[in-house]
Design an enzyme around this catalytic site. Structure first.
Site, short mmCIF file in Angstrom:
data_model
loop_
_atom_site.label_atom_id
_atom_site.label_comp_id
_atom_site.label_asym_id
_atom_site.label_seq_id
_atom_site.Cartn_x
_atom_site.Cartn_y
_atom_site.Cartn_z
N ARG A 83 0.88 -1.18 0.00
CA ARG A 83 0.00 0.00 0.00
C ARG A 83 0.90 1.22 0.00
NH1 ARG A 83 -5.10 0.92 3.85
NH2 ARG A 83 -5.90 -0.36 2.15
N HIS A 87 -7.60 0.71 -6.13
CA HIS A 87 -7.72 -0.18 -4.95
C HIS A 87 -8.31 -1.51 -5.45
CE1 HIS A 87 -7.82 -1.49 -0.95
NE2 HIS A 87 -8.73 -0.70 -0.42
N GLN A 120 -9.90 -4.29 -3.08
CA GLN A 120 -11.23 -3.95 -2.57
C GLN A 120 -12.30 -4.30 -3.60
OE1 GLN A 120 -12.10 -2.43 0.58
NE2 GLN A 120 -14.03 -3.26 -0.16
N ASP A 139 -17.55 6.20 -0.72
CA ASP A 139 -16.23 6.13 -0.10
C ASP A 139 -16.03 7.46 0.60
OD1 ASP A 139 -13.55 5.51 0.51
OD2 ASP A 139 -12.80 6.07 -1.48
N CYS A 146 -16.30 0.85 1.29
CA CYS A 146 -15.06 0.11 1.54
C CYS A 146 -14.54 0.30 2.95
CB CYS A 146 -14.00 0.50 0.51
SG CYS A 146 -13.52 2.24 0.58
N ARG A 159 -12.87 -9.28 1.76
CA ARG A 159 -11.47 -8.94 1.46
C ARG A 159 -10.60 -10.18 1.64
NH1 ARG A 159 -9.68 -3.69 2.01
NH2 ARG A 159 -7.77 -4.56 1.12
#
Ligand code: NVA
Length: 312
Positions: free
Chosen positions: A102, A129, A132, A225, A268, A296
């Site tokens: 990340r 992402h 996700q 988000d 998320c 996930r």
């Protein structure tokens, strides 16, 4: 060895994405069905930004795949400043079977991938992402029966990593994707062009609109988000204050009246109740965010299994 990576959602073909999601469902039913990391082989899991779900799900997932999750604190490693990304890549790549990272700019993870011969997985960058999205698509399969032909409306910051990943991953899955966002925060032209090309191939479509009701109209899935992504903290006031350009795009009970009556709601996480999503929505009957968070684990285990096999 030529390693396969997941740096952006469209690094997988539509068929490969479907294969990963099929395997994720298998692994959800039988958590130890695959052991590609038996040995144990190590996977480096590196964070240059905050995390909860990603660290938890990758560490748990690597262990369940028979491997050893080696967590690396990006603040200690200072990749790219204390030593160059190629030097770090050469060191890590000789010790582990895969790298999960990340970080900030997409160019950083691309440079890492260019200097290792093990799979590199994007665990969130400023641009994408994709892990996700695999979890989200698994959740949509579970709650809507399939992805192809379904409509997903994403409301909020149309220029952030989640918007870009919804565009690419959902069109790969044959979905219609609508982005409801202010004209000032449209997705990048490059991502839009890729999503439109994929949609044409897979039978989906793409719409970007600054009208939240148009975005949500009849949608099977409504997603949002945070309006303040990691790294944007200095913009917090302008993004969430009284004059926030995102205010009309909040996922409220009123907004949901435009979607299908049985629409599922995704987020998320982390979520800010009363900002991008109403408490009554995220905590209400249409919310599937806890399934999404659990998925996930299953999706990433399937992804690692796929990438390790495809690379060997
Ligand atoms: N857009 C958000 C996603 C968090 C999982 C961020 O980058 O912070």
């Amino acid at each position: 060895m030529t390693a396969r990576h997941l740096l952006a959602d469209d690094d997988l073909t539509a068929a490969e994405q479907s294969q990963v999601l099929d395997l994720a469902a298998v692994l959800k039913a039988e958590r130890h069905a695959e052991q590609p990391l038996a040995g144990p082989q190590a996977v480096a899991i590196i964070f240059d930004k905050p995390t909860l779900r990603t660290q938890l799900s990758f560490a748990t997932g690597v262990a369940e795949l028979g491997g050893y999750p080696m967590s690396v604190d990006g603040n200690l490693a200072q990749i790219g400043s204390r030593e160059s990304i190629p030097d770090v890549a050469r060191v890590i790549g000789r010790q582990v079977s895969a790298i999960v990272w990340r970080t900030h700019g997409q160019a950083r993870i691309e440079e890492m991938a260019a200097h290792v011969d093990v799979p590199v997985v994007n665990a969130l960058t400023d641009d994408y992402h994709p892990c996700q999205l695999l979890a989200d698509l698994l959740t949509i399969r579970e709650h809507k029966g399939a992805t192809a032909g379904r409509t997903l409306a994403y409301l909020g910051d149309g220029a952030n990593n989640m918007a870009h990943s919804y565009l690419l991953a959902c069109t790969l899955a044959g979905m219609h994707v609508r982005i409801g966002t202010p004209a000032s925060h449209r997705p990048t032209a490059d991502v839009l062009a890729r999503a439109e090309r994929i949609a044409a191939e897979q039978g989906g479509s793409v719409l970007v609109t600054d009208d939240p009701a148009t975005a949500a109209a009849g949608a099977d899935v409504v997603a949002t988000d945070t309006w303040v992504s990691m790294g944007m903290e200095e913009e917090q006031g302008g993004r969430t204050g009284a004059t926030s350009p995102f205010a009309p795009f909040a996922v409220t009970r009123e907004l949901l009246t435009h979607a299908a009556a049985d629409a599922s709601v995704l987020h998320c996480l982390p979520a800010y109740r009363g900002v991008e999503i109403e408490a009554e929505v995220i905590d209400g009957p249409q919310s599937v965010v806890w399934d999404e968070a659990e998925n996930r684990l299953h999706a990433q285990k399937a992804l690692l299994t796929f990438l390790l096999r495809a690379s060997s």
